[in-house]
Design a protein around this motif. Sequence first.
Motif, PDB file in Angstrom:
ATOM      1  N   LYS A 189      11.333  38.521 111.150  1.00 37.37           N
ATOM      2  CA  LYS A 189      10.891  37.163 110.857  1.00 37.37           C
ATOM      3  C   LYS A 189      10.130  36.602 112.057  1.00 37.37           C
ATOM      4  O   LYS A 189      10.675  36.480 113.154  1.00 37.37           O
ATOM      5  CB  LYS A 189      12.105  36.276 110.560  1.00 37.37           C
ATOM      6  N   VAL A 190       8.871  36.248 111.837  1.00 39.60           N
ATOM      7  CA  VAL A 190       8.073  35.657 112.921  1.00 39.60           C
ATOM      8  C   VAL A 190       7.816  34.176 112.690  1.00 39.60           C
ATOM      9  O   VAL A 190       7.340  33.475 113.582  1.00 39.60           O
ATOM     10  CB  VAL A 190       6.719  36.387 113.118  1.00 39.60           C
ATOM     11  N   CYS A 191       8.131  33.688 111.485  1.00 41.47           N
ATOM     12  CA  CYS A 191       7.819  32.294 111.172  1.00 41.47           C
ATOM     13  C   CYS A 191       8.716  31.784 110.058  1.00 41.47           C
ATOM     14  O   CYS A 191       9.035  32.518 109.129  1.00 41.47           O
ATOM     15  CB  CYS A 191       6.348  32.218 110.743  1.00 41.47           C
ATOM     16  N   GLY A 192       9.121  30.518 110.175  1.00 38.51           N
ATOM     17  CA  GLY A 192       9.884  29.862 109.109  1.00 38.51           C
ATOM     18  C   GLY A 192       9.191  28.573 108.705  1.00 38.51           C
ATOM     19  O   GLY A 192       8.445  27.971 109.501  1.00 38.51           O
ATOM     20  N   ILE A 193       9.425  28.162 107.478  1.00 42.47           N
ATOM     21  CA  ILE A 193       8.771  26.955 106.941  1.00 42.47           C
ATOM     22  C   ILE A 193       9.830  26.046 106.343  1.00 42.47           C
ATOM     23  O   ILE A 193      10.696  26.504 105.591  1.00 42.47           O
ATOM     24  CB  ILE A 193       7.739  27.338 105.852  1.00 42.47           C
ATOM     25  N   LEU A 194       9.768  24.788 106.706  1.00 38.49           N
ATOM     26  CA  LEU A 194      10.710  23.800 106.163  1.00 38.49           C
ATOM     27  C   LEU A 194       9.911  22.669 105.525  1.00 38.49           C
ATOM     28  O   LEU A 194       9.230  21.920 106.214  1.00 38.49           O
ATOM     29  CB  LEU A 194      11.593  23.252 107.299  1.00 38.49           C
ATOM     30  N   THR A 195      10.004  22.568 104.190  1.00 38.83           N
ATOM     31  CA  THR A 195       9.286  21.505 103.474  1.00 38.83           C
ATOM     32  C   THR A 195      10.275  20.419 103.085  1.00 38.83           C
ATOM     33  O   THR A 195      11.322  20.709 102.508  1.00 38.83           O
ATOM     34  CB  THR A 195       8.620  22.078 102.208  1.00 38.83           C
TER      35      THR A 195
ATOM     36  N   TYR B 235       4.981  24.920 116.979  1.00 35.66           N
ATOM     37  CA  TYR B 235       5.861  24.117 116.125  1.00 35.66           C
ATOM     38  C   TYR B 235       4.991  22.999 115.567  1.00 35.66           C
ATOM     39  O   TYR B 235       4.507  22.150 116.332  1.00 35.66           O
ATOM     40  CB  TYR B 235       7.061  23.597 116.924  1.00 35.66           C
ATOM     41  N   LEU B 236       4.760  23.035 114.279  1.00 34.45           N
ATOM     42  CA  LEU B 236       3.719  22.178 113.684  1.00 34.45           C
ATOM     43  C   LEU B 236       4.214  21.573 112.377  1.00 34.45           C
ATOM     44  O   LEU B 236       4.845  22.261 111.578  1.00 34.45           O
ATOM     45  CB  LEU B 236       2.500  23.075 113.440  1.00 34.45           C
ATOM     46  N   SER B 237       3.957  20.289 112.186  1.00 35.00           N
ATOM     47  CA  SER B 237       4.273  19.643 110.908  1.00 35.00           C
ATOM     48  C   SER B 237       3.060  18.878 110.430  1.00 35.00           C
ATOM     49  O   SER B 237       2.354  18.254 111.221  1.00 35.00           O
ATOM     50  CB  SER B 237       5.440  18.661 111.063  1.00 35.00           C
ATOM     51  N   VAL B 238       2.847  18.917 109.112  1.00 33.56           N
ATOM     52  CA  VAL B 238       1.731  18.182 108.527  1.00 33.56           C
ATOM     53  C   VAL B 238       2.265  17.256 107.442  1.00 33.56           C
ATOM     54  O   VAL B 238       3.190  17.607 106.708  1.00 33.56           O
ATOM     55  CB  VAL B 238       0.648  19.145 107.976  1.00 33.56           C
TER      56      VAL B 238
ATOM     57  N   ILE C 193       6.248  29.100 114.380  1.00 33.79           N
ATOM     58  CA  ILE C 193       5.805  30.492 114.550  1.00 33.79           C
ATOM     59  C   ILE C 193       6.234  30.988 115.933  1.00 33.79           C
ATOM     60  O   ILE C 193       5.913  30.371 116.956  1.00 33.79           O
ATOM     61  CB  ILE C 193       4.262  30.626 114.435  1.00 33.79           C
ATOM     62  N   ASN C 194       6.962  32.087 115.953  1.00 34.79           N
ATOM     63  CA  ASN C 194       7.314  32.728 117.223  1.00 34.79           C
ATOM     64  C   ASN C 194       6.089  33.487 117.706  1.00 34.79           C
ATOM     65  O   ASN C 194       5.603  34.385 117.020  1.00 34.79           O
ATOM     66  CB  ASN C 194       8.452  33.738 117.037  1.00 34.79           C
ATOM     67  N   CYS C 195       5.595  33.123 118.882  1.00 33.48           N
ATOM     68  CA  CYS C 195       4.339  33.738 119.334  1.00 33.48           C
ATOM     69  C   CYS C 195       4.520  34.675 120.516  1.00 33.48           C
ATOM     70  O   CYS C 195       3.991  35.779 120.540  1.00 33.48           O
ATOM     71  CB  CYS C 195       3.339  32.650 119.723  1.00 33.48           C
TER      72      CYS C 195
END
Length: 268
Positions: A124-130, A74-77, A150-152
């Motif tokens: 779905k393995v990953c979602g993105i929220l901008t 779980y990552l945010s930039v 990302i679901n790992c």
Amino acid sequence: METFGYDGIRGALEGCGWADRVRFFQTVDSTNNLAKELARDGAPEGTVLVADCQTGGRGSRGRSFLSPGGMGIYLSVILRPDCFPEDCMHLTCGAAVAVCRALERYGFHPGIKWTNDIVIERRKVCGILTEIAVNPETGRLSHAVVGIGINCRQRGEDFPPTLRSFAGSLQMFSGAQVDRNGIAAALIRELERLRASLHTRKGELLEAYRARCVTIGQEVSVVRGDRVFHARALAVDDDGGLLVEREDGSRETVASGEVSVRGMYGYS
Ligand code: BTN
């Protein structure tokens, strides 16, 4: 035994300009919430927050994003592109390409379900929220936060029954143990590369997006407010919008609204 954390990620970031801006948390409510707070307090571009677990992970359209400990990245930039909001509509597309490139380095074959889901074999393995904030005086962006989940390591049975038929994890498509530290580091490198090319290589970025977009050529249903219409997805335009053709032959660009792709996520 995998130890997901700061040392592992940092160790794989040799030579990366953002390496010193990475922070790791065992548990947070949402890395996007925290990133927005830090951005408002002046944190520099390239500040990256990574968590092992989120108690209030958020998805698009007000949904939650399941973020159990020991399972995902779980990552945010924080980004600070100096532009008007309409000039960075391709940011989420760029982030999707960055995720794909990072996963491809690890031997996966991801695709992009327009606009911001990463899928492998239709799961779905990953979602993105901008999320963006605009300076009210200039109308320009003060910052953007790109959040990636990302679901790992989940097995099928780790997903709740409602998601089980269309959610996936990297582990489900890999013979080897998924290296979360390495993948997180590869993703940070790709995000840095994205930032460098966001305005100068927009065309290239959208080409990379189109090459991976599994929605093109598919029958889709578009939910707009309380209206639903069926169409065929023809192309992704130069701002990342989806050009669709309705059954009566009329064409329009879908810039927002929910698109379901026939044969994916339970839409048949
Ligand atoms: C979606 O699938 O609708 C988007 C999911 C985005 C999830 C990520 S996980 C890291 C960041 N923090 C959040 O609360 N959400 C994003």
